[in-house]
Design an enzyme around this catalytic site. Structure first.
Site, PDB file in Angstrom:
ATOM      1  N   GLN A 198      -7.195   5.401  -4.676  1.00  0.00           N
ATOM      2  CA  GLN A 198      -6.987   6.839  -4.889  1.00  0.00           C
ATOM      3  C   GLN A 198      -8.325   7.552  -5.056  1.00  0.00           C
ATOM      4  OE1 GLN A 198      -4.165   8.852  -4.884  1.00  0.00           O
ATOM      5  NE2 GLN A 198      -3.232   7.095  -3.880  1.00  0.00           N
ATOM      6  N   ASP A 231       0.865  -1.168   0.000  1.00  0.00           N
ATOM      7  CA  ASP A 231       0.000   0.000   0.000  1.00  0.00           C
ATOM      8  C   ASP A 231       0.914   1.235   0.000  1.00  0.00           C
ATOM      9  OD1 ASP A 231      -2.342   1.620   0.331  1.00  0.00           O
ATOM     10  OD2 ASP A 231      -1.828   1.781   2.452  1.00  0.00           O
ATOM     11  N   ASP A 253       0.040   5.086   0.717  1.00  0.00           N
ATOM     12  CA  ASP A 253      -0.065   6.145   1.722  1.00  0.00           C
ATOM     13  C   ASP A 253      -0.159   5.547   3.127  1.00  0.00           C
ATOM     14  OD1 ASP A 253      -0.054   7.742  -0.498  1.00  0.00           O
ATOM     15  OD2 ASP A 253      -2.222   8.088  -0.497  1.00  0.00           O
ATOM     16  N   LYS A 295      -9.911  -1.646  -2.884  1.00  0.00           N
ATOM     17  CA  LYS A 295      -9.725  -2.442  -1.674  1.00  0.00           C
ATOM     18  C   LYS A 295     -10.835  -2.094  -0.683  1.00  0.00           C
ATOM     19  CE  LYS A 295      -5.501  -0.722  -1.437  1.00  0.00           C
ATOM     20  NZ  LYS A 295      -4.175  -0.314  -0.892  1.00  0.00           N
ATOM     21  N   ASP A 317      -1.466  -0.426   5.928  1.00  0.00           N
ATOM     22  CA  ASP A 317      -1.690   0.218   7.232  1.00  0.00           C
ATOM     23  C   ASP A 317      -3.165   0.185   7.627  1.00  0.00           C
ATOM     24  OD1 ASP A 317      -2.434   2.175   5.298  1.00  0.00           O
ATOM     25  OD2 ASP A 317      -2.105   3.784   6.760  1.00  0.00           O
ATOM     26  N   LYS A 318      -3.982  -0.555   6.831  1.00  0.00           N
ATOM     27  CA  LYS A 318      -5.397  -0.731   7.175  1.00  0.00           C
ATOM     28  C   LYS A 318      -5.765  -2.198   7.014  1.00  0.00           C
ATOM     29  CE  LYS A 318      -7.285   3.788   5.874  1.00  0.00           C
ATOM     30  NZ  LYS A 318      -8.174   4.484   4.914  1.00  0.00           N
TER      31      LYS A 318
HETATM   32 MG   LIG Z   1      -2.762   3.356   3.484  1.00  0.00          MG
END
Ligand SMILES: [Mg+2]
Length: 221
Positions: free
Chosen positions: A77, A33, A35, A133, A158-159
């Protein structure tokens, strides 16, 4: 609003960019991923001046490059879909990411992104697009292009929704990193069935790299 950029594979909201002509048949991939994982989470990152590599990103990606493990950036995005920035700005951010990685001798092999979102502006207003996602559509699109082996592939996010996409794509392992949204996410249990996918939680990318190195040496020993 139809784009001529060949990387926008449906002319509207899907970005698919294969930067190599290597044959990936049977190789495991490292899906990252963007960001909050390899770039600092700034909230709808669309400006080059806001591009900052997360500590350890170049070390992890450079390691994968040397292991000849394809590195895939996989990113929702909705900022494009919501009209906060456009694909041109997305491409500029990606170029700056590439430049910063290159300073440390690291590179990304593939970029895949989805701009569709239920709250997007037309023509981006699509709820639950198969590429967004936690749906696995982006992962499947990369596999279909490169024939890498998802059953040996790993994803770092991060998720939990990143890891859900990995599980639904049939990946071997998902790793939640406690950067970006990861600290908050690690405090709540995942709401999906991981099936046979292994889940790790790492404080940062250096810890993630240590886990991958250990597994790689274990597999060859
Ligand atoms: Mg992320």
């Amino acid at each position: 609003m139809i784009h001529n950029d060949k990387r926008i594979c449906d002319g509207v909201g899907l970005w698919l960019e294969n930067r190599t002509d290597r044959d990936w048949d049977g190789l495991p991939g490292l899906f990252l991923d963007r960001d909050g994982v390899i770039l600092e989470e700034t909230g709808y990152l669309g400006r080059v001046e806001d591009v900052r590599l997360v500590d350890g990103a170049a070390r992890l990606i450079g390691w994968a490059n040397r292991q000849r493990i394809p590195v895939i950036v996989i990113t929702n995005q909705s900022g494009v879909g919501r009209g906060y920035y456009d694909w041109q700005a997305f491409a500029a951010v990606q170029s700056e990411l590439d430049r910063q990685l290159q300073c440390d001798g690291a590179h990304v092999d593939f970029v895949v992104a989805c701009a569709y979102h239920r709250d997007g502006k037309p023509p981006f207003a699509i709820d639950n697009h198969p590429w967004r996602k936690p749906n696995p559509g982006m992962i499947m699109a990369v596999r279909d292009q490169c024939r890498l082996d998802l059953s040996r592939s790993v994803l770092v996010g991060d998720k939990w929704s990143d890891l859900e996409a990995a599980a639904r794509g049939g990946m071997a392992r998902g790793l939640l990193v406690k950067t970006g949204h990861g600290v908050q996410q690690a405090g709540i249990p995942p709401s999906f069935d991981a099936g046979s996918m292994g889940i790790d939680i790492a404080a940062n990318l250096d810890e993630a790299l240590a886990i991958f190195k250990q597994e790689t040496s274990g597999a060859s020993g």
